[in-house]
Design an enzyme around this catalytic site. Structure first.
Site, PDB file in Angstrom:
ATOM      1  N   ASP A  39      17.644  -5.877 -58.339  1.00 12.10           N
ATOM      2  CA  ASP A  39      18.725  -4.932 -58.056  1.00 12.10           C
ATOM      3  C   ASP A  39      20.086  -5.372 -58.599  1.00 12.10           C
ATOM      4  O   ASP A  39      20.480  -6.529 -58.424  1.00 12.10           O
ATOM      5  CB  ASP A  39      18.929  -4.767 -56.543  1.00 12.10           C
ATOM      6  CG  ASP A  39      17.670  -4.446 -55.788  1.00 12.10           C
ATOM      7  OD1 ASP A  39      16.631  -4.214 -56.421  1.00 12.10           O
ATOM      8  OD2 ASP A  39      17.738  -4.431 -54.543  1.00 12.10           O
ATOM      9  N   GLU A 220      15.891   1.988 -49.069  1.00 11.75           N
ATOM     10  CA  GLU A 220      16.689   0.836 -49.496  1.00 11.75           C
ATOM     11  C   GLU A 220      17.878   1.306 -50.325  1.00 11.75           C
ATOM     12  O   GLU A 220      17.954   2.464 -50.743  1.00 11.75           O
ATOM     13  CB  GLU A 220      15.842  -0.116 -50.361  1.00 11.75           C
ATOM     14  CG  GLU A 220      14.609  -0.674 -49.716  1.00 11.75           C
ATOM     15  CD  GLU A 220      13.864  -1.622 -50.650  1.00 11.75           C
ATOM     16  OE1 GLU A 220      13.609  -2.756 -50.232  1.00 11.75           O
ATOM     17  OE2 GLU A 220      13.550  -1.231 -51.791  1.00 11.75           O
TER      18      GLU A 220
END
Length: 484
Positions: A39, A220
């Site tokens: 990420d 998420e």
């Protein structure tokens, strides 16, 4: 002269050897020199630099020992990789989060009261050495020197619900409340909780959103952002949420909701009860937007270009993982609903315009294509690498879908990799494609950017050519080589 010539030959051969050993190294997308990344984190603009922090394993090319890597850029395209910013420490892994510029020194953490950078991140704490037992909480770190060095706040954690799954704070300035806003995920509950703070230290829950849309996997990487509406002075709010597993194309993916935000709660517009997808491909996940952009600049989104189904199996070394191109966001009212429109930040890299898009050139390259369907209702192009490897991109007008088919694109990768991905067409928009091909990716922005579709590829050749997909398909194409 002979010594100089010998030195030049050694330099050239070393350069060739490096390229041959890393055939899938992206040229216009960020990837770390080595090791694992996933990420993007803490995207922020400060004092002339765009910062890219990212989930990083300093010890290997698979997930683990999560820390924050760091790179900076003046233009969102050319990145300088810096030392690890936030290292794993004291049994705490550093998970996804945000960076804000504390201009008012509301936190009291900025030395001398001058603006400083504050990271708000999820701490992941393993209990008793058992990786299946852990807790997650929210924490602070501070930099006084434009992100080059960081210190962890001694009062951590600043928000702790004593939960196993509680992560990925997206923190921005909330002007209506004159306070900081945190959107943070409760993954198993399929909820994004909203918190408010005057100082980044004390947080109060003010609302929550969800469950809604797709809930097949954990939620998420939430991101709440204000998006300008094209052709007007108005804006809408978009709440983007990662989903893993259960993404549209399998594995990980990202949905978004369009609505309003009054400083306390996010609510979907009555006309927007169906969620959208920020990317309809297999390989864009946990995209987040930049904080503290210069006034008047459109929101910029950047994501991780991979999929949790096979991220640890992709055939790259000595690194695994790369980022999408940055994308400037706007909203457009199409067929009675708002859709997010994404325009890749790439034009500054244009090199020579191709005289003939059907001629083979080395990647990276960008093609902009307008299409007219054949009698069967098909319209598309083939990005050809060689006689047996290609990617098909186009529209099936009768079925109402736009597609990217990479099933013939790659050397063997993993189960579920050789697939065709599809998106719903918008019938009121033209059949156009913006196709950006790098060493190991094909990013497509279709129908004036209303559809984004990102897919990894691992072809045996670094040469590509463009051709119509079918003898009767009419296309107009322009192409450019892209400079690193």
């Amino acid at each position: 002269m002979n010594a100089l010539l010998a030195l030049l030959i050694v330099f050239v051969l070393q350069g060739v050897g490096f390229a041959q050993s890393e055939p899938y190294r992206p040229q216009v997308h960020f990837s770390p020199r080595e090791h694992w990344t996933n990420d993007p984190n803490g995207l922020v603009y400060f004092e002339g630099e765009y910062h890219l922090f990212y989930q990083y394993n300093p010890q290997g090319d698979v997930w683990g020992h999560m820390s924050w890597g760091h790179a900076v850029s003046k233009d969102l395209l050319h990145w300088q990789e810096l030392p690890v910013a936030l290292p794993e420490h004291g049994g705490e892994m550093i998970f996804t989060g945000s960076v804000v510029v504390d201009e008012r020194n509301s936190s009291g953490l900025c030395a001398g009261g001058t603006p400083c950078m504050v990271a708000v991140y999820t701490g992941h704490h393993i209990i008793g050495g058992d990786s299946k037992r852990y807790t997650q909480d929210q924490n602070l770190a501070v930099s006084q020197d434009r992100g080059r060095t960081w210190s962890f706040y001694k009062g951590n954690p600043v928000l702790d619900l004593h939960m196993k799954e509680f992560r990925d704070p997206s923190v921005t300035w909330n002007e209506p409340r004159k306070a900081w806003l945190m959107a943070v995920a409760l993954p198993d509950d399929h909820v994004v909780a909203m918190y408010s703070s005057p100082d980044l230290k004390k947080w109060e829950k003010i609302s929550s959103f969800g469950p809604a849309g797709d809930v097949a996997g954990q939620w998420e990487c939430p991101d709440l952002l204000k998006v300008p509406v094209e052709g007007s002075a108005e804006s809408v709010w978009a709440l983007k949420v990662g989903l893993n597993p259960g993404g549209l194309q399998g594995g990980s993916g990202e949905q978004y909701f369009i609505g309003t935000f009054d400083g306390t709660s996010f609510k979907r517009l009555p006309s927007q009860q169906e969620n959208g997808w920020t990317d309809w491909g297999k390989d864009s996940y946990c995209a987040i937007s930049y904080n503290h952009l210069p006034a008047g600049e459109k929101p910029v989104l950047l994501g991780w270009m991979s999929n949790w189904e096979y991220a640890a199996e992709v055939p790259t070394k000595p690194w695994r993982g790369q980022m999408t191109l940055p994308r400037r966001l706007s909203a457009r009212l199409v067929e009675g609903k708002y859709v997010l429109v994404q325009q890749p930040v790439v034009e500054a890299l244009h090199g020579a315009e191709l005289k003939d898009a059907s001629a083979a050139v080395a990647t990276p390259v960008e093609y902009r294509v307008s299409l007219q369907p054949d009698k069967a209702g098909s319209a598309g192009v083939r990005v050809r690498y060689d006689a047996t490897h290609w990617v098909d991109v186009g529209f099936d007008v009768k079925r109402g879908v736009m597609f990217v088919d990479r099933s013939h694109s790659s050397v063997p990768v993993a189960k579920g990799f050789a697939v065709r991905t599809e998106a719903k067409m918008l019938r009121s928009l033209p059949l156009d494609l913006d196709v950006i091909v790098d060493a190991s990716s094909v990013e497509v922005f279709a129908q004036q950017g209303a559809i984004a579709m990102t897919n990894l590829v691992y072809p045996p050749s670094g040469q590509v050519a463009l051709e119509p997909l079918g003898a009767e398909v009419k296309m107009r194409a322009r192409g450019w080589t892209l400079r690193k």
